[in-house]
Design a protein around this motif. Structure first.
Motif, PDB file in Angstrom:
ATOM      1  N   HIS A   1      -6.193   8.516   6.597  1.00 49.39           N
ATOM      2  CA  HIS A   1      -5.061   8.759   7.487  1.00 49.39           C
ATOM      3  C   HIS A   1      -4.105   9.733   6.806  1.00 49.39           C
ATOM      4  O   HIS A   1      -3.822   9.617   5.614  1.00 49.39           O
ATOM      5  N   GLY A   2      -3.625  10.685   7.562  1.00 44.83           N
ATOM      6  CA  GLY A   2      -2.638  11.617   7.039  1.00 44.83           C
ATOM      7  C   GLY A   2      -3.138  12.360   5.813  1.00 44.83           C
ATOM      8  O   GLY A   2      -4.193  12.995   5.813  1.00 44.83           O
ATOM      9  N   ARG A   3      -2.377  12.235   4.735  1.00 50.32           N
ATOM     10  CA  ARG A   3      -2.723  12.925   3.491  1.00 50.32           C
ATOM     11  C   ARG A   3      -3.685  12.124   2.629  1.00 50.32           C
ATOM     12  O   ARG A   3      -4.098  12.612   1.562  1.00 50.32           O
ATOM     13  N   PHE A   4      -4.054  10.923   3.059  1.00 50.11           N
ATOM     14  CA  PHE A   4      -4.867  10.035   2.245  1.00 50.11           C
ATOM     15  C   PHE A   4      -6.247   9.876   2.879  1.00 50.11           C
ATOM     16  O   PHE A   4      -6.358   9.406   4.014  1.00 50.11           O
TER      17      PHE A   4
ATOM     18  N   HIS B   1       2.214   4.638  -2.165  1.00 57.67           N
ATOM     19  CA  HIS B   1       2.492   6.002  -2.630  1.00 57.67           C
ATOM     20  C   HIS B   1       3.995   6.205  -2.810  1.00 57.67           C
ATOM     21  O   HIS B   1       4.457   6.696  -3.854  1.00 57.67           O
ATOM     22  N   ASN B   2       4.772   5.820  -1.799  1.00 56.50           N
ATOM     23  CA  ASN B   2       6.226   6.003  -1.864  1.00 56.50           C
ATOM     24  C   ASN B   2       6.865   5.063  -2.874  1.00 56.50           C
ATOM     25  O   ASN B   2       7.856   5.433  -3.534  1.00 56.50           O
TER      26      ASN B   2
ATOM     27  N   GLU C   1       0.375   4.425   2.216  1.00 52.00           N
ATOM     28  CA  GLU C   1       1.570   5.270   2.192  1.00 52.00           C
ATOM     29  C   GLU C   1       2.749   4.538   1.564  1.00 52.00           C
ATOM     30  O   GLU C   1       3.551   5.137   0.831  1.00 52.00           O
ATOM     31  N   ASP C   2       2.869   3.238   1.837  1.00 48.52           N
ATOM     32  CA  ASP C   2       3.934   2.453   1.200  1.00 48.52           C
ATOM     33  C   ASP C   2       3.758   2.395  -0.311  1.00 48.52           C
ATOM     34  O   ASP C   2       4.741   2.496  -1.065  1.00 48.52           O
TER      35      ASP C   2
ATOM     36  N   ARG D   1       5.480  12.420  -4.526  1.00 50.94           N
ATOM     37  CA  ARG D   1       5.932  12.302  -3.135  1.00 50.94           C
ATOM     38  C   ARG D   1       5.440  13.475  -2.290  1.00 50.94           C
ATOM     39  O   ARG D   1       5.026  13.296  -1.139  1.00 50.94           O
TER      40      ARG D   1
ATOM     41  N   TRP E   1       1.026   1.993   7.289  1.00 51.34           N
ATOM     42  CA  TRP E   1      -0.069   2.156   6.331  1.00 51.34           C
ATOM     43  C   TRP E   1       0.354   1.641   4.964  1.00 51.34           C
ATOM     44  O   TRP E   1       1.357   2.094   4.394  1.00 51.34           O
TER      45      TRP E   1
END
Length: 480
Positions: free
Chosen positions: A281-284, A218-219, A215-216, A351, A212
């Protein structure tokens, strides 16, 4: 003599050839070893690259069945090659990039195919002489309009690939229809195979170990903040440290971490562009505020630019005298340390997607130290010092003040992100180690000196005489 010299030349040439042949196995072994180490390094740096390579192989194998299977090949014919081409150009590393390219290619193919068929039928009404003229005019018109549209920033960022496919498909359908009268069948086959190839890419990208882009991003934003924080935490000791501290050989790689932050703009923008295509997806969730991450990244780079200037004074061959630096050592060290700790807390908050309340005390202390430093600089502490020696230290102090202001802006942006996304709140807790160290155990003996405190009390004679002003010192000993 000439024959002897020719013989020597031949012998020398043979020796050189023999030396090269003997060294050839060693050189091949060295090159193979080097290539193997590079392959291992690329795989260890990001194992997802190996998985992505396998996913591309699986997708190409599946769409190649259109050629291997006679039944499928009879249905699509040579147009089956478009499915293979679609997989090659559409399947990207992340889900967002694959979805973006797949949707661009699918929509552009559908629109261009429909317009191409319409242009062909419209041109065919003009007869054999006017048909090629009208087709050429339509090709020129759509190519010029689509190319000009690519210059718009919004279209360039998200639909540039779709514009290219639109131009290509329109030309293929309209121009090839001039010679091939089965234009509807041609457009149907190409559209079907492109959709099959795009759907294969999307399904494999989402189902098989998805990567995703959101997510990349975000990190990456959190990691950049952490790098800046690590630098600021160690800057005070590096710049104001003693000569013994400078001689000790320690790992100082944290002083180079800010360099990667300076070059992260294009990566962040690409990831944000890809993340907009991704579903929740996930937290997003869907339509996550990715632009806020770009804002935080921009402020982080502004802080990194100031750190780059600060690093120039850290690595300067000519440093200001220690006596001058010592006057602002404590305040500057506090500013740098608190700003670094605040940035690391903000990175941890992003994070873990928790509210950044733990960073607020560090920001307050850094702002207080900045105000104190401004007051100290205005008080004239270097009146009797050479002005040229003061410039470097004053510049370092000014840069630290700017970095403190940048840290405050970053914190405000992170708070804004937390309110938009509704980060979860975490109650402030104290770790067992801190609680045990902060409490004084009952019954524990504390070594402290006896302090003599003189207490003035009125003497009996002064009470009888009514003189309340005369006080006689009566010493008492109090143990603290």
């Amino acid at each position: 003599m000439e024959m002897e010299s020719a013989g020597h030349e031949k012998a020398g040439l043979c020796r050189r050839w023999w030396t090269c042949l003997k060294a050839l196995p060693e050189e091949l072994t060295a090159k193979v070893t080097e290539a193997t180490s590079k392959i291992k390094k690329i795989g260890k740096d990001d194992p997802r690259r190996v998985i992505h390579s396998l996913k591309v192989g699986i997708a190409l194998t599946l769409v190649s069945l259109f050629y291997y299977s006679r039944t499928l090949y009879k249905g699509f014919g040579d147009s089956a090659m478009w499915a293979v081409m679609t997989v090659v150009v559409v399947l990207e590393f992340s889900v967002g990039a694959t979805l973006g390219k797949g949707l661009n290619r699918g929509l552009a193919t559908f629109l261009a195919g429909a317009l191409g068929v319409g242009a062909y039928h419209l041109a065919s009404l003009s007869g054999g002489v006017g048909e090629p003229i009208l087709l050429g005019f339509f090709v020129f018109l759509q190519a010029a309009a689509s190319t000009f549209a690519r210059f718009f920033p919004g279209i360039k960022a998200r639909y540039d690939y779709g514009c290219l496919i639109f131009i290509l498909t329109f030309c293929f359908v309209s121009v090839s229809g001039f010679r091939d009268r089965e234009i509807l069948e041609l457009a149907h086959k190409r559209m079907s195979t492109i959709l099959i190839g795009g759907a294969t890419c999307v399904v494999i990208s989402i189902v098989v170990f998805p990567v995703w882009a959101g997510e990349d991003l975000h990190n990456l934003v959190a990691f950049n903040l952490e790098k800046i924080g690590n630098y600021l935490e160690g800057f005070g000791d590096e710049y104001f440290g003693t000569s013994e501290d400078e001689d000790c050989k320690e790992d100082k790689s944290f002083l180079q971490g800010y360099i990667s932050v300076l070059n992260s703009k294009s990566t962040e923008e690409n990831l944000a562009n890809f993340a907009r295509w991704e579903p929740g997806h996930g937290r997003f969730r869907f339509r996550h505020p990715w632009k806020q991450y770009l804002k935080i990244g921009t402020l982080t780079r502004q802080c990194a630019y100031r750190i780059e200037a600060l690093n120039g004074y850290l690595n300067s061959g000519i440093q200001a005298p220690t006596e001058i630096r010592r006057k602002i050592k404590d305040i500057c060290t506090t500013m740098s340390l608190e700003s670094g700790m605040a940035l690391k807390e903000l990175a941890l908050s992003i994070r873990k997607m928790t509210r950044p309340s733990a960073a607020d005390p560090h920001i307050e202390r850094s702002e207080t130290a900045a105000k104190t430093l401004k007051t100290l600089l205005k008080s004239g502490i270097w009146e009797d010092t050479d002005f040229l020696e003061v410039i470097k230290v004053a510049t370092v102090a000014s840069l630290l003040i700017d970095i403190t202001n940048c840290t405050q802006k970053i914190a405000e942006s992170v708070h804004e992100l937390a309110s938009i996304v509704q980060f979860k709140s975490v109650d402030p807790t104290v770790s067992p180690e801190k609680s045990q160290s902060s409490k004084v155990k009952l019954g524990a003996k504390v070594d402290c000196p006896q302090v003599s405190i003189t207490v003035r009390e009125p003497s009996p004679s002064s009470k009888e005489n009514g003189n309340s002003q005369a006080l006689t010192p009566v010493p008492r000993v109090v143990v603290l």
